[in-house]
Design an enzyme around this catalytic site. Structure first.
Site, PDB file in Angstrom:
ATOM      1  N   ASP A   1       3.132 -11.554 -13.559  1.00  0.00           N
ATOM      2  CA  ASP A   1       3.581 -10.892 -14.776  1.00  0.00           C
ATOM      3  C   ASP A   1       2.647 -11.313 -15.929  1.00  0.00           C
ATOM      4  O   ASP A   1       1.428 -11.292 -15.769  1.00  0.00           O
ATOM      5  CB  ASP A   1       5.054 -11.235 -15.047  1.00  0.00           C
ATOM      6  CG  ASP A   1       5.707 -10.342 -16.090  1.00  0.00           C
ATOM      7  OD1 ASP A   1       6.165  -9.240 -15.739  1.00  0.00           O
ATOM      8  OD2 ASP A   1       5.743 -10.736 -17.273  1.00  0.00           O
TER       9      ASP A   1
ATOM     10  N   TYR B   1       4.410  -8.487 -25.997  1.00  0.00           N
ATOM     11  CA  TYR B   1       4.111  -7.097 -25.660  1.00  0.00           C
ATOM     12  C   TYR B   1       3.425  -6.401 -26.836  1.00  0.00           C
ATOM     13  O   TYR B   1       2.554  -5.557 -26.634  1.00  0.00           O
ATOM     14  CB  TYR B   1       5.401  -6.355 -25.293  1.00  0.00           C
ATOM     15  CG  TYR B   1       5.953  -6.733 -23.935  1.00  0.00           C
ATOM     16  CD1 TYR B   1       5.717  -5.929 -22.830  1.00  0.00           C
ATOM     17  CD2 TYR B   1       6.697  -7.891 -23.755  1.00  0.00           C
ATOM     18  CE1 TYR B   1       6.215  -6.261 -21.573  1.00  0.00           C
ATOM     19  CE2 TYR B   1       7.196  -8.237 -22.512  1.00  0.00           C
ATOM     20  CZ  TYR B   1       6.947  -7.419 -21.424  1.00  0.00           C
ATOM     21  OH  TYR B   1       7.418  -7.762 -20.191  1.00  0.00           O
TER      22      TYR B   1
ATOM     23  N   HIS C   1       9.634  -9.108  -7.792  1.00  0.00           N
ATOM     24  CA  HIS C   1       8.807  -9.503  -8.929  1.00  0.00           C
ATOM     25  C   HIS C   1       8.872 -11.008  -9.181  1.00  0.00           C
ATOM     26  O   HIS C   1       7.890 -11.611  -9.609  1.00  0.00           O
ATOM     27  CB  HIS C   1       9.291  -8.732 -10.155  1.00  0.00           C
ATOM     28  CG  HIS C   1       8.534  -9.014 -11.401  1.00  0.00           C
ATOM     29  ND1 HIS C   1       7.270  -8.526 -11.639  1.00  0.00           N
ATOM     30  CD2 HIS C   1       8.869  -9.739 -12.504  1.00  0.00           C
ATOM     31  CE1 HIS C   1       6.853  -8.918 -12.824  1.00  0.00           C
ATOM     32  NE2 HIS C   1       7.802  -9.663 -13.368  1.00  0.00           N
TER      33      HIS C   1
END
Length: 399
Positions: free
Chosen positions: A186, A325, A377
């Site tokens: 990630d 982000y 994930h």
């Protein structure tokens, strides 16, 4: 291991987690007073996290989950804080008892945290206790990303994965390491790849469980909503289908945090709202977590999941973590030109399962590639045994 002579800027300070009881009581009060919406109008997850899942989660959180258990687990580990580039960086630092252990820095992502890595500390630092060889031992450095967990929250913009990588390049020699490897998934992969591109003295290789391998031509076709190229192999077509699904149905959280992170005040005010936001990361992980709270037995437990949500809640990092982000301008799945020796582990229920053909192009010095038969994930958290063996295998040739 040696430590450089501490100064006010380079001092390494011991750290203990101590959440006041008043904060624990306040969390329980907020869960108890949650105002739930009505049930979704469909019989699937197309409208988001289902009401029955969140009500089951809230009930368990209120009646059975105990933050003090994970707090004790954290405090049983050596934890430290040091200031780098004006921000306090928190990290776990566990030394192996085995001679010749290879130092490794492991970086989490979102909505993960250091909680993700707790299950791999034993297998990697003390491999003989888990049926592996002493020659595969690691010293582990597990930092909290800036704005996440117990690290400081940047008060000025600029903390993107490239700047975080520079901080890691300073952290490892500050701990006395002149030869080490790095691992991440990630955002942890984004930081690890940028660290590899920096080529700091001492970094000899990396491992990723969420590789960035999507060719430009494939990404362009996905962006244009075109049909998949006819010459894709079965493995490549599987990756195409996963990516197309994610772009169509799974990007909402990332788009909001990339565009308007400061708008997410509700996540700082409602623990159940925060939990729902964190659960809705990707379809496969959500399905697993939903099964857990509805009575299933999976690689993650209800306590695992709530330990992680608690960490975000008590540190009030829902919004500060979301800013990563906003900060990052990297194309997340695009190859970055990493030349260092690289190991890639592909877990089938990742956002996309990278084909070997793409990975070989993305990482010209690919020293390990393996497709696992299970795992999502959150590979280190959910499948710590498989994950640990993948890391051992990757770096064996670099010792």
């Amino acid at each position: 291991m040696t430590v450089t002579e501490p100064t006010p800027d380079t001092a390494i300070r011991p750290f203990t987690v101590e959440i006041p009881q008043v904060d624990v009581d306040d969390l329980k009060r907020r869960i108890r007073n949650t105002r739930f919406p009505e049930k979704e109008t469909v019989d699937d997850t197309s409208q988001g996290v289902r009401l029955e899942v969140m009500q089951a989660l809230a009930t368990y959180w209120l009646e059975q989950h105990d933050w003090r258990n994970v707090e004790a687990r954290l405090n049983a580990l050596p934890q430290f804080v040091t200031r780098i580039d004006g921000v306090d960086i928190h990290f776990i630092h566990v030394l192996s008892k085995h001679e010749g252990a290879l130092p490794m820095i492991v970086t989490h992502g979102w909505p993960g945290s250091i909680i993700e890595q707790l299950k791999i500390i034993g297998p990697l630092t003390d491999p003989t206790a888990y049926g592996a060889d002493a020659s595969d031992a690691f010293d582990l450095v597990i930092p909290s990303l800036p704005g996440h967990g117990f690290s400081g929250k940047p008060d000025k913009p600029g903390w993107d994965p490239i700047r975080i990588a520079r901080a890691w390049a300073e952290l490892m020699p500050r701990l006395g390491y002149d030869r080490y490897v790095a691992q991440g998934g990630d955002w942890g992969n984004a930081v690890t790849e940028q660290l590899a591109l920096l080529r700091p003295p001492g970094l000899i290789g990396i491992h990723t469980n969420m590789p960035a391998t999507v060719p430009d031509s494939i990404q362009a076709a996905l962006d244009a909503h075109e049909e998949p190229p006819a010459d894709l192999t079965a493995e490549e077509r599987g990756a195409w289908d996963q990516l197309a699904f994610f772009y169509a149905h799974g990007l909402g959280y990332a788009q909001e945090m990339a565009g308007r992170p400061q708008t997410l005040y509700a996540l700082a005010d409602s623990p159940v709202g925060l939990a729902a936001w964190m659960l809705d990361h990707d379809a496969a992980s959500y399905d697993l977590i939903a099964r857990v709270f509805l009575g299933g037995s999976e690689g993650l437990s209800r306590d695992d999941i709530l330990d992680n949500v608690d960490l975000y809640w008590f540190t009030n990092t829902a919004v500060s973590s979301a800013r990563l982000y906003w900060e990052s301008k990297l194309a997340f799945f695009a190859p970055k030109g990493v030349q260092l020796p690289t190991g890639v582990s592909v877990f089938p229920d990742e956002i996309y399962a990278a084909p070997k053909s793409w990975a070989t192009e993305a990482y010209p010095n690919l020293i390990h590639f393996n497709r696992l038969d299970r795992g999502t994930h959150f590979a280190a958290w959910e499948q710590p045994e498989l994950f640990s063996e993948e890391v051992r295998t990757t770096f064996r040739s670099l010792r």
